[in-house]
Design a protein around this motif. Structure first.
Motif, short mmCIF file in Angstrom:
data_model
loop_
_atom_site.label_atom_id
_atom_site.label_comp_id
_atom_site.label_asym_id
_atom_site.label_seq_id
_atom_site.Cartn_x
_atom_site.Cartn_y
_atom_site.Cartn_z
N ASN A 122 10.42 4.46 7.37
CA ASN A 122 10.79 5.87 7.31
C ASN A 122 9.90 6.62 6.29
N PRO A 123 9.27 7.73 6.70
CA PRO A 123 8.31 8.38 5.80
C PRO A 123 8.97 9.25 4.73
N SER A 124 9.97 8.71 4.04
CA SER A 124 10.74 9.53 3.10
C SER A 124 10.17 9.50 1.69
N LEU A 125 9.15 8.68 1.46
CA LEU A 125 8.53 8.59 0.13
C LEU A 125 7.03 8.82 0.28
N PRO A 126 6.37 9.28 -0.80
CA PRO A 126 4.92 9.48 -0.71
C PRO A 126 4.20 8.16 -0.45
N GLU A 127 3.08 8.26 0.25
CA GLU A 127 2.37 7.03 0.65
C GLU A 127 0.86 7.17 0.41
N TYR A 128 0.25 6.05 0.05
CA TYR A 128 -1.20 5.96 -0.16
C TYR A 128 -1.67 4.78 0.65
N ALA A 129 -2.87 4.88 1.22
CA ALA A 129 -3.34 3.75 2.03
C ALA A 129 -4.70 3.30 1.53
#
Ligand code: GTP
Ligand code: MG
Length: 206
Positions: A20-27
């Protein structure tokens, strides 16, 4: 920022299977064997978190890790893997480009490049695609411990000059070494600051 906790969440074959994209993300992205998984282990302070291999092509899926129960880092499969078939390369391309374009919580892509090498065509064209797609990215120069002291600034200078042939400004870039924990503070500070943008944007959503 200090990393207190880091845990593996899941491996996904496509963007719609990601958490679920509910938190910031880095790839983390870059050529096979450039040091993406090692970098994640260094950043998190957990040596065995992501699997590392002398053989390129170890990471085949989108691997999500949760740090400080507050943000995700996705370790992506590498590109430019010489032994991959055309079909595998096309599959990678589709999976990665879909992930990058559709992942709503993706704040920044960390593009890892080997500090020892001259600018590689596939990295440069990938950056151009990111610019066209309006995806924020930061270049991380890896394995700087393998260079002599004078060689690192010379190589970074060469990289900057190449970029300036097609870029108005050089994108943000940070020298790193997973062996020497170099660049850790800078990248964690960048993430901490960028995390606030994610939380601010949520607050402002009506
Ligand atoms: P794929 O998953 O195959 O795309 O590779 P990757 O980009 O995740 O690379 P990985 O972290 O598995 O590292 C590849 C090799 O480079 C391993 O042998 C690591 O030990 C080595 N390596 C990675 N980072 C560094 C570094 O900062 N310094 C040195 N000296 N070696 C490194
Ligand atoms: Mg890997």
């Amino acid at each position: 920022m200090k990393v207190h906790t880091a845990r593996f969440i899941c491996s996904s074959p496509s963007v719609d299977k990601c958490p679920n994209p509910s938190l910031p993300e880095y790839a983390l992205i870059g050529r096979s064997n450039v040091g993406k998984s090692s970098f994640l282990n260094m950043l998190s302070g957990h040596k065995g978190l992501a699997k590392i291999s002398g053989k390129p092509g170890k990471t085949r899926l989108i691997n999500h890790f949760l740090l400080n129960e507050d943000f995700y880092i996705a370790d992506l499969p590498g590109y430019g893997f010489a032994k991959a078939s055309k079909k595998e390369v096309a599959k990678w391309d589709l999976m990665i480009r879909n992930y990058i374009l559709k992942r709503a919580n993706l704040m920044t892509l960390f593009l890892l490049v080997d500090s020892r090498l001259e600018p590689q065509k596939n990295d440069l064209s990938f950056m151009e695609w990111l610019a066209i797609s309006r995806i924020p990215f930061v270049i991380l120069f890896t394995k700087t411990d393998k260079l002599r002291k004078t060689q690192l600034p010379a190589n970074i200078d060469r990289y900057e000059r190449t970029l300036l042939q097609s870029w108005e400004e050089v994108p943000l870039h940070i020298p790193t070494s997973s062996l020497a924990a170099k660049g850790k503070e800078e990248v964690l500070a960048y993430i901490a600051e960028t995390n606030t943008l994610f939380h601010d944007s949520l607050r402002h959503t009506p």
